[in-house]
Scaffold this active site. Structure first.
Site, PDB file in Angstrom:
ATOM      1  N   ASP A 166       0.836  -1.194   0.000  1.00  0.00           N
ATOM      2  CA  ASP A 166       0.000   0.000   0.000  1.00  0.00           C
ATOM      3  C   ASP A 166       0.879   1.255   0.000  1.00  0.00           C
ATOM      4  O   ASP A 166       2.100   1.171  -0.090  1.00  0.00           O
ATOM      5  CB  ASP A 166      -0.913  -0.069   1.223  1.00  0.00           C
ATOM      6  CG  ASP A 166      -2.152   0.795   1.108  1.00  0.00           C
ATOM      7  OD1 ASP A 166      -2.414   1.318   0.009  1.00  0.00           O
ATOM      8  OD2 ASP A 166      -2.869   0.930   2.109  1.00  0.00           O
ATOM      9  N   HIS A 167       0.258   2.404   0.152  1.00  0.00           N
ATOM     10  CA  HIS A 167       0.892   3.725   0.054  1.00  0.00           C
ATOM     11  C   HIS A 167       2.390   3.753   0.380  1.00  0.00           C
ATOM     12  O   HIS A 167       2.799   3.443   1.487  1.00  0.00           O
ATOM     13  CB  HIS A 167       0.209   4.706   1.013  1.00  0.00           C
ATOM     14  CG  HIS A 167      -1.186   5.036   0.635  1.00  0.00           C
ATOM     15  ND1 HIS A 167      -1.523   6.102  -0.145  1.00  0.00           N
ATOM     16  CD2 HIS A 167      -2.353   4.404   0.935  1.00  0.00           C
ATOM     17  CE1 HIS A 167      -2.832   6.135  -0.318  1.00  0.00           C
ATOM     18  NE2 HIS A 167      -3.359   5.117   0.330  1.00  0.00           N
ATOM     19  N   GLU A 206      -2.735   8.516   6.713  1.00  0.00           N
ATOM     20  CA  GLU A 206      -2.418   7.095   6.814  1.00  0.00           C
ATOM     21  C   GLU A 206      -0.907   6.936   6.825  1.00  0.00           C
ATOM     22  O   GLU A 206      -0.220   7.375   5.901  1.00  0.00           O
ATOM     23  CB  GLU A 206      -3.022   6.297   5.640  1.00  0.00           C
ATOM     24  CG  GLU A 206      -2.744   4.799   5.759  1.00  0.00           C
ATOM     25  CD  GLU A 206      -3.441   3.979   4.682  1.00  0.00           C
ATOM     26  OE1 GLU A 206      -3.928   2.886   5.001  1.00  0.00           O
ATOM     27  OE2 GLU A 206      -3.476   4.420   3.529  1.00  0.00           O
ATOM     28  N   HIS A 248      -9.068   8.914   3.976  1.00  0.00           N
ATOM     29  CA  HIS A 248      -8.726   7.770   4.822  1.00  0.00           C
ATOM     30  C   HIS A 248      -9.415   7.903   6.178  1.00  0.00           C
ATOM     31  O   HIS A 248      -9.598   9.000   6.688  1.00  0.00           O
ATOM     32  CB  HIS A 248      -7.212   7.686   5.033  1.00  0.00           C
ATOM     33  CG  HIS A 248      -6.462   7.317   3.798  1.00  0.00           C
ATOM     34  ND1 HIS A 248      -5.399   8.047   3.321  1.00  0.00           N
ATOM     35  CD2 HIS A 248      -6.622   6.287   2.922  1.00  0.00           C
ATOM     36  CE1 HIS A 248      -4.929   7.483   2.223  1.00  0.00           C
ATOM     37  NE2 HIS A 248      -5.666   6.421   1.962  1.00  0.00           N
ATOM     38  N   HIS A 268      -9.723   4.446  -2.836  1.00  0.00           N
ATOM     39  CA  HIS A 268      -9.045   4.604  -1.549  1.00  0.00           C
ATOM     40  C   HIS A 268     -10.004   5.202  -0.536  1.00  0.00           C
ATOM     41  O   HIS A 268     -10.957   5.878  -0.893  1.00  0.00           O
ATOM     42  CB  HIS A 268      -7.812   5.501  -1.696  1.00  0.00           C
ATOM     43  CG  HIS A 268      -6.620   4.794  -2.239  1.00  0.00           C
ATOM     44  ND1 HIS A 268      -5.517   4.490  -1.473  1.00  0.00           N
ATOM     45  CD2 HIS A 268      -6.366   4.294  -3.478  1.00  0.00           C
ATOM     46  CE1 HIS A 268      -4.631   3.852  -2.217  1.00  0.00           C
ATOM     47  NE2 HIS A 268      -5.124   3.721  -3.435  1.00  0.00           N
ATOM     48  N   ASN A 327      -9.712  -0.302  -1.179  1.00  0.00           N
ATOM     49  CA  ASN A 327      -8.926  -0.504   0.033  1.00  0.00           C
ATOM     50  C   ASN A 327      -9.812  -0.465   1.273  1.00  0.00           C
ATOM     51  O   ASN A 327     -10.703   0.377   1.392  1.00  0.00           O
ATOM     52  CB  ASN A 327      -7.858   0.579   0.151  1.00  0.00           C
ATOM     53  CG  ASN A 327      -6.768   0.435  -0.894  1.00  0.00           C
ATOM     54  OD1 ASN A 327      -6.861  -0.376  -1.813  1.00  0.00           O
ATOM     55  ND2 ASN A 327      -5.724   1.220  -0.751  1.00  0.00           N
TER      56      ASN A 327
END
Length: 340
Positions: A95-96, A169, A212, A249, A271
């Site tokens: 992920d990110h 996040e 997020h 997202h 996600n």
């Protein structure tokens, strides 16, 4: 079934796009949350995606060294073994990853998979994410070009985020404001830089107000219909219908209608982290409160070993998180759609 091969992963994404469904991408931070995700997918008869963020990888690397690469590699190798016991196809994803962590995370992982492929094996991960949303679009796409070529050599799909997702996040944060919406011009510049498949396949995390975490109603304004405008704008210029494979997202807390609109407009991956974290933790909290005099040695007593045994409350946590994954597959219409 084993972890998805590159060919199977491509088939998974193609089937999702054609069938207008998406795979939940579940963030995991331990072998136990991995099993919870795998169990949820298996019970739903859905293929799926399991992913590790930079913070998750650091946690997996242990608090002594906090090494992200060893943490991610260790869980991926573990997943390659235990996933064979689950009757679904699972893709592994990171992920990110912002610019300052590329050299300590995604680039080394790409190199590991490239060496595996040169030796005639499959890559360790099936996709990696480059989060350049904090950079200018020009710098973002320049780095994406380099990473896409390396990913192509390793039979890996790249995910790119070209404009910000709000909230925070793993230390990457953006304000909730009008910059959270990708424009058609942004999408066209992305297609010009990265191609539309001929330079390597990539997933596009375009922004349509995504944030997020979970916020109270009214704080976040999602516009999933924007994805249709991006696809149509790029299709008009390049002559390729529905050119992008979109990623949703900040999916936790979204309404059913927002999710369905996103699916109709090309989302193939969504996600999920905040909701599954809560689902995992909630029964643990209940167990501790309800059995406080067993998990604690109160007033000189000895407690109850069966109450504080991690297996006791861990099983509850796994079951609860698996149920939330199952719910996500139903919301995203991937339930019952595993490759036979």
């Amino acid at each position: 079934m084993p972890i998805a091969t590159p060919e199977v992963y491509n088939e998974m994404l193609d089937r999702a796009k054609a069938g207008k469904f998406a795979y939940p991408a579940i963030n995991v931070t331990s072998t136990q949350t991995l099993h919870a995700a795998l169990r949820g997918f298996a019970e739903a008869e859905s293929d799926g995606i399991v992913q590790i963020s930079t913070g998750g990888a650091e946690f997996l690397g242990g608090q002594y060294s906090k090494d992200m690469v060893s943490g991610a590699v260790a869980l991926a190798e573990f997943a390659h073994i235990v996933a064979e016991k689950y009757p679904v196809n699972i893709a592994l994803h990171t992920d990110h990853c912002p610019k300052d962590k590329l050299d300590g995370y995604v680039r080394p992982l790409l190199a590991i998979s490239e060496e595996r492929v040169k030796a005639g094996r499959n890559p360790l991960f099936q996709s990696h994410m480059w989060d350049g949303s904090a950079e200018t679009l020009a710098d973002n796409l320049a780095i994406a070009q380099e990473l896409l070529e390396q990913a192509r050599r390793a039979n890996i799909i790249l995910e790119v985020e070209i404009t910000p997702t709000g909230g925070e996040e793993d230390g990457v944060s953006h304000e909730i404001n009008d910059s959270l919406y990708t424009t058609v011009d942004d999408a066209i510049r992305t297609a010009e830089a990265l191609g539309l498949g001929e330079k390597g396949r990539y997933l596009l995390a375009a922004s349509f107000g995504n944030v997020h975490g979970v916020y109270k109603p009214g704080n976040v304004v999602l516009r999933p219909e924007l994805l249709k405008e991006l696809n149509e704008g790029v299709a008009a210029k390049f002559g390729k219908a529905s050119p992008f494979d979109f990623v949703f997202h900040g999916g936790s807390g979204s309404t059913e209608q927002e999710i369905l609109t996103a699916l109709e407009n090309g989302v193939v991956k969504m996600n999920l982290d905040t909701d599954t974290q809560y689902a995992f933790t909630r029964p643990v909290a209940a167990h501790m409160f309800q059995n406080y005099d067993g998990v604690l040695k109160v007033d000189g007593e000895v407690g109850n070993k069966k109450a504080y045994d991690p297996r006791t409350w861990g099983k509850l946590a796994e079951a609860s998180m698996a149920a939330r994954v199952l719910e996500a597959t139903k919301n995203l219409r991937s339930a019952g759609n595993k490759i036979k």
